[in-house]
Design a protein around this motif. Structure first.
Motif, PDB file in Angstrom:
ATOM      1  N   ARG A 148      44.422  57.298  38.180  1.00  0.00           N
ATOM      2  CA  ARG A 148      43.761  56.003  38.441  1.00  0.00           C
ATOM      3  C   ARG A 148      42.351  56.007  37.861  1.00  0.00           C
ATOM      4  O   ARG A 148      41.880  54.979  37.359  1.00  0.00           O
ATOM      5  N   GLN A 149      41.670  57.175  37.906  1.00  0.00           N
ATOM      6  CA  GLN A 149      40.327  57.238  37.329  1.00  0.00           C
ATOM      7  C   GLN A 149      40.386  57.077  35.811  1.00  0.00           C
ATOM      8  O   GLN A 149      39.538  56.416  35.212  1.00  0.00           O
ATOM      9  N   SER A 150      41.403  57.660  35.198  1.00  0.00           N
ATOM     10  CA  SER A 150      41.562  57.515  33.740  1.00  0.00           C
ATOM     11  C   SER A 150      41.818  56.066  33.369  1.00  0.00           C
ATOM     12  O   SER A 150      41.255  55.553  32.388  1.00  0.00           O
ATOM     13  N   ALA A 151      42.655  55.396  34.149  1.00  0.00           N
ATOM     14  CA  ALA A 151      42.945  53.983  33.870  1.00  0.00           C
ATOM     15  C   ALA A 151      41.665  53.159  34.023  1.00  0.00           C
ATOM     16  O   ALA A 151      41.361  52.305  33.182  1.00  0.00           O
ATOM     17  N   MET A 152      40.902  53.423  35.073  1.00  0.00           N
ATOM     18  CA  MET A 152      39.632  52.708  35.282  1.00  0.00           C
ATOM     19  C   MET A 152      38.667  52.987  34.131  1.00  0.00           C
ATOM     20  O   MET A 152      37.935  52.101  33.686  1.00  0.00           O
ATOM     21  N   LYS A 153      38.658  54.232  33.650  1.00  0.00           N
ATOM     22  CA  LYS A 153      37.764  54.570  32.537  1.00  0.00           C
ATOM     23  C   LYS A 153      38.133  53.785  31.286  1.00  0.00           C
ATOM     24  O   LYS A 153      37.259  53.313  30.568  1.00  0.00           O
ATOM     25  N   GLU A 166      38.635  64.799  44.870  1.00  0.00           N
ATOM     26  CA  GLU A 166      37.635  64.441  43.858  1.00  0.00           C
ATOM     27  C   GLU A 166      37.709  62.939  43.586  1.00  0.00           C
ATOM     28  O   GLU A 166      38.142  62.521  42.510  1.00  0.00           O
ATOM     29  N   THR A 167      37.332  62.165  44.560  1.00  0.00           N
ATOM     30  CA  THR A 167      37.474  60.716  44.416  1.00  0.00           C
ATOM     31  C   THR A 167      36.310  59.986  45.058  1.00  0.00           C
ATOM     32  O   THR A 167      35.711  60.479  46.017  1.00  0.00           O
ATOM     33  N   LYS A 168      36.015  58.821  44.507  1.00  0.00           N
ATOM     34  CA  LYS A 168      34.993  57.963  45.096  1.00  0.00           C
ATOM     35  C   LYS A 168      35.622  56.822  45.895  1.00  0.00           C
ATOM     36  O   LYS A 168      34.922  55.919  46.348  1.00  0.00           O
ATOM     37  N   ALA A 204      33.802  40.362  39.495  1.00  0.00           N
ATOM     38  CA  ALA A 204      35.033  40.730  40.211  1.00  0.00           C
ATOM     39  C   ALA A 204      35.185  42.258  40.279  1.00  0.00           C
ATOM     40  O   ALA A 204      35.674  42.794  41.273  1.00  0.00           O
ATOM     41  N   CYS A 205      34.748  42.948  39.225  1.00  0.00           N
ATOM     42  CA  CYS A 205      34.757  44.421  39.250  1.00  0.00           C
ATOM     43  C   CYS A 205      33.783  44.897  40.331  1.00  0.00           C
ATOM     44  O   CYS A 205      34.115  45.743  41.163  1.00  0.00           O
ATOM     45  N   LYS A 206      32.578  44.335  40.270  1.00  0.00           N
ATOM     46  CA  LYS A 206      31.499  44.784  41.154  1.00  0.00           C
ATOM     47  C   LYS A 206      31.826  44.534  42.621  1.00  0.00           C
ATOM     48  O   LYS A 206      31.521  45.362  43.478  1.00  0.00           O
ATOM     49  N   ALA A 207      32.445  43.387  42.888  1.00  0.00           N
ATOM     50  CA  ALA A 207      32.758  43.050  44.285  1.00  0.00           C
ATOM     51  C   ALA A 207      33.620  44.143  44.900  1.00  0.00           C
ATOM     52  O   ALA A 207      33.381  44.581  46.031  1.00  0.00           O
ATOM     53  N   CYS A 208      34.594  44.612  44.160  1.00  0.00           N
ATOM     54  CA  CYS A 208      35.460  45.660  44.697  1.00  0.00           C
ATOM     55  C   CYS A 208      34.721  46.993  44.776  1.00  0.00           C
ATOM     56  O   CYS A 208      34.831  47.707  45.765  1.00  0.00           O
ATOM     57  N   HIS A 209      33.975  47.315  43.740  1.00  0.00           N
ATOM     58  CA  HIS A 209      33.227  48.581  43.773  1.00  0.00           C
ATOM     59  C   HIS A 209      32.256  48.610  44.950  1.00  0.00           C
ATOM     60  O   HIS A 209      32.098  49.631  45.603  1.00  0.00           O
ATOM     61  N   ASP A 210      31.591  47.488  45.205  1.00  0.00           N
ATOM     62  CA  ASP A 210      30.632  47.434  46.314  1.00  0.00           C
ATOM     63  C   ASP A 210      31.305  47.739  47.644  1.00  0.00           C
ATOM     64  O   ASP A 210      30.759  48.441  48.490  1.00  0.00           O
TER      65      ASP A 210
END
Ligand code: HEC
Length: 148
Positions: free
Chosen positions: A32-37, A87-89, A137-143
């Motif tokens: 999932r981190q690779s896909a996000m990257k 190893e996840t945020k 929309a990215c930021k809303a979820c990250h927040d």
């Protein structure tokens, strides 16, 4: 008989590959981190173009936006059980409030579909506006759901 056993083994292999429940948590986290990257890389490229940090190239913008669109559901296949640690945020809220998380993913997916459409028009002002909306929309979820 031998052929049959081989066929069965092949089938079992396919079944275990497709069953994500059997995937190791650390592998799911990496995927999932690779896909996000990759989403971040492609989205960042368009962001740089609309902000004059990189020359605008319509074909490249279309390619970047289509990739973001195509990849937008991929990370969410890997938020499986047991991947809240390691190893996840990813925040625990993802699994506590999964409806809200899903809604945030769908919001972003709708915006990146529009981003891909707008990129094809070659209208820079519209593209810039849609980069802004998508970024929110990215930021809303990250927040809400990602550790700083
Ligand atoms: C529905 C929630 C959600 C949305 C929407 C979302 N992200 Fe993420 N993103 C996450 C989570 C959660 C993580 C942390 C994943 C982990 O560490 O396991 C993350 C991580 C990332 C990372 C870091 C990957 C790494 O490990 O290096 C990048 C880059 C990123 N996202 C970019 C984006 C971009 C760009 C968008 C919008 C186009 C976006 N994300 C939309 C939830 C989301």
């Amino acid at each position: 008989m031998k052929k049959m056993a081989i066929a069965l083994l092949g089938f079992a292999g396919i079944v275990s590959f497709s069953a994500q429940a059997q995937m190791k948590p650390e592998d799911a986290i990496k995927l999932r981190q690779s896909a996000m990257k990759l989403i971040g890389y492609n989205f960042g490229s368009i962001g740089a173009m609309v902000n004059d940090k990189k020359p605008y190239n319509k074909d490249e913008a279309i390619r970047n936006a289509s990739r973001v669109d195509a990849l937008s559901t991929q990370p969410f296949e890997f938020f499986i059980a047991g991947t809240d640690k390691g190893e996840t945020k990813a925040k625990a809220e993802i699994w506590k409030d999964s409806d809200k998380f899903k809604a945030a993913a769908e919001k972003m997916q709708g915006e990146v579909a529009k981003l891909a459409q707008v990129a094809r028009t070659g209208d820079m002002a519209a593209l810039k506006a849609q980069v802004g909306t998508t970024g929110s929309a990215c930021k809303a979820c990250h927040d809400d759901f990602r550790e700083k």
